[in-house]
Design a protein around this motif. Structure first.
Motif, PDB file in Angstrom:
ATOM      1  N   THR A 129     -38.023  14.936  81.020  1.00 54.75           N
ATOM      2  CA  THR A 129     -37.862  16.069  80.117  1.00 54.75           C
ATOM      3  C   THR A 129     -38.163  15.579  78.716  1.00 54.75           C
ATOM      4  O   THR A 129     -37.704  14.502  78.308  1.00 54.75           O
ATOM      5  N   ILE A 130     -38.958  16.349  77.998  1.00 51.42           N
ATOM      6  CA  ILE A 130     -39.299  16.043  76.612  1.00 51.42           C
ATOM      7  C   ILE A 130     -38.219  16.677  75.746  1.00 51.42           C
ATOM      8  O   ILE A 130     -38.047  17.892  75.741  1.00 51.42           O
ATOM      9  N   VAL A 131     -37.486  15.832  75.035  1.00 57.56           N
ATOM     10  CA  VAL A 131     -36.362  16.288  74.223  1.00 57.56           C
ATOM     11  C   VAL A 131     -36.771  16.210  72.755  1.00 57.56           C
ATOM     12  O   VAL A 131     -37.102  15.134  72.255  1.00 57.56           O
ATOM     13  N   VAL A 132     -36.736  17.353  72.089  1.00 55.75           N
ATOM     14  CA  VAL A 132     -37.070  17.427  70.670  1.00 55.75           C
ATOM     15  C   VAL A 132     -35.770  17.421  69.878  1.00 55.75           C
ATOM     16  O   VAL A 132     -34.885  18.244  70.129  1.00 55.75           O
ATOM     17  N   GLY A 133     -35.679  16.482  68.952  1.00 50.40           N
ATOM     18  CA  GLY A 133     -34.480  16.375  68.139  1.00 50.40           C
ATOM     19  C   GLY A 133     -34.744  16.649  66.677  1.00 50.40           C
ATOM     20  O   GLY A 133     -35.731  16.164  66.121  1.00 50.40           O
ATOM     21  N   GLU A 134     -33.874  17.424  66.085  1.00 51.62           N
ATOM     22  CA  GLU A 134     -33.892  17.625  64.633  1.00 51.62           C
ATOM     23  C   GLU A 134     -33.229  16.404  64.010  1.00 51.62           C
ATOM     24  O   GLU A 134     -32.070  16.086  64.324  1.00 51.62           O
ATOM     25  N   ILE A 135     -33.940  15.698  63.148  1.00 56.05           N
ATOM     26  CA  ILE A 135     -33.414  14.472  62.559  1.00 56.05           C
ATOM     27  C   ILE A 135     -32.389  14.809  61.482  1.00 56.05           C
ATOM     28  O   ILE A 135     -32.665  15.569  60.549  1.00 56.05           O
ATOM     29  N   LEU A 136     -31.200  14.229  61.621  1.00 56.73           N
ATOM     30  CA  LEU A 136     -30.091  14.468  60.697  1.00 56.73           C
ATOM     31  C   LEU A 136     -29.907  13.325  59.708  1.00 56.73           C
ATOM     32  O   LEU A 136     -29.618  13.559  58.536  1.00 56.73           O
ATOM     33  N   ASN A 137     -30.025  12.091  60.195  1.00 54.22           N
ATOM     34  CA  ASN A 137     -29.830  10.888  59.378  1.00 54.22           C
ATOM     35  C   ASN A 137     -30.721   9.780  59.896  1.00 54.22           C
ATOM     36  O   ASN A 137     -31.013   9.728  61.100  1.00 54.22           O
ATOM     37  N   VAL A 138     -31.107   8.882  59.015  1.00 55.89           N
ATOM     38  CA  VAL A 138     -31.881   7.694  59.389  1.00 55.89           C
ATOM     39  C   VAL A 138     -31.377   6.499  58.588  1.00 55.89           C
ATOM     40  O   VAL A 138     -30.834   6.663  57.489  1.00 55.89           O
TER      41      VAL A 138
END
Length: 159
Positions: A129-138
């Protein structure tokens, strides 16, 4: 002519990748995770990243929209951690130094870099499954990545 899985794996292994541990949490808040090299940045605006999760992974059910995940880029001295998170049936977090990120997913101490995400979407991708994540912190702190090439762990040559 049908593509043979072993030949495909062999050829794809010629693409050198970094090694990550993707962490998340289950419905009870317990940390979960797996080793993966299928990670990429998708977009800067909005900030998005993609991970590919095997449908047979023990923690596969945790990857649902709204839940969080973190991508821990492993440093060249964390091969044991990579192997541990690639093994089924072991306590992956036993004696591991980590802390919960802002999304609740584990941030592993000593990782080269970390990307914290909220799952925005999931898409079918065959046996993954391709999971798209909204980046919150790096964050990033280090310069010696653990690499994977031709089915083996690798390290950058000393500069």
């Amino acid at each position: 002519m049908a593509m043979e899985a072993q030949e495909l794996r062999r050829v794809m292994g010629h693409f050198a990748t970094g090694v990550t541990v993707i962490t998340t949490k289950d419905n009870d808040g317990n940390p979960q995770g797996l080793t993966a090299n299928a990670f990429m940045s998708l977009s800067l605006n909005p900030p998005l990243a993609i991970v590919s999760v095997d449908k047979n992974a023990t923690c596969y059910g945790c990857f649902q929209p709204g839940n969080g995940f973190s991508v821990n880029f492993l440093s060249d001295d964390q091969e044991e951690i990579s192997r541990r998170f690639a093994t089924k049936g072991v306590d992956k977090f036993a004696d591991l130094n980590w802390r919960a990120g802002s999304n609740g997913a584990a941030l592993i101490d000593g990782a080269l870099a970390q990307v914290e995400c909220r799952i925005a979407a999931c898409h079918d991708g065959g046996d993954h499954t391709i999971v798209v994540g909204e980046i919150l912190n790096v964050c990033a702190d280090g310069d010696r990545p653990l690499l994977f090439f031709k089915g083996k762990y690798q390290k950058l040559a000393a500069s």
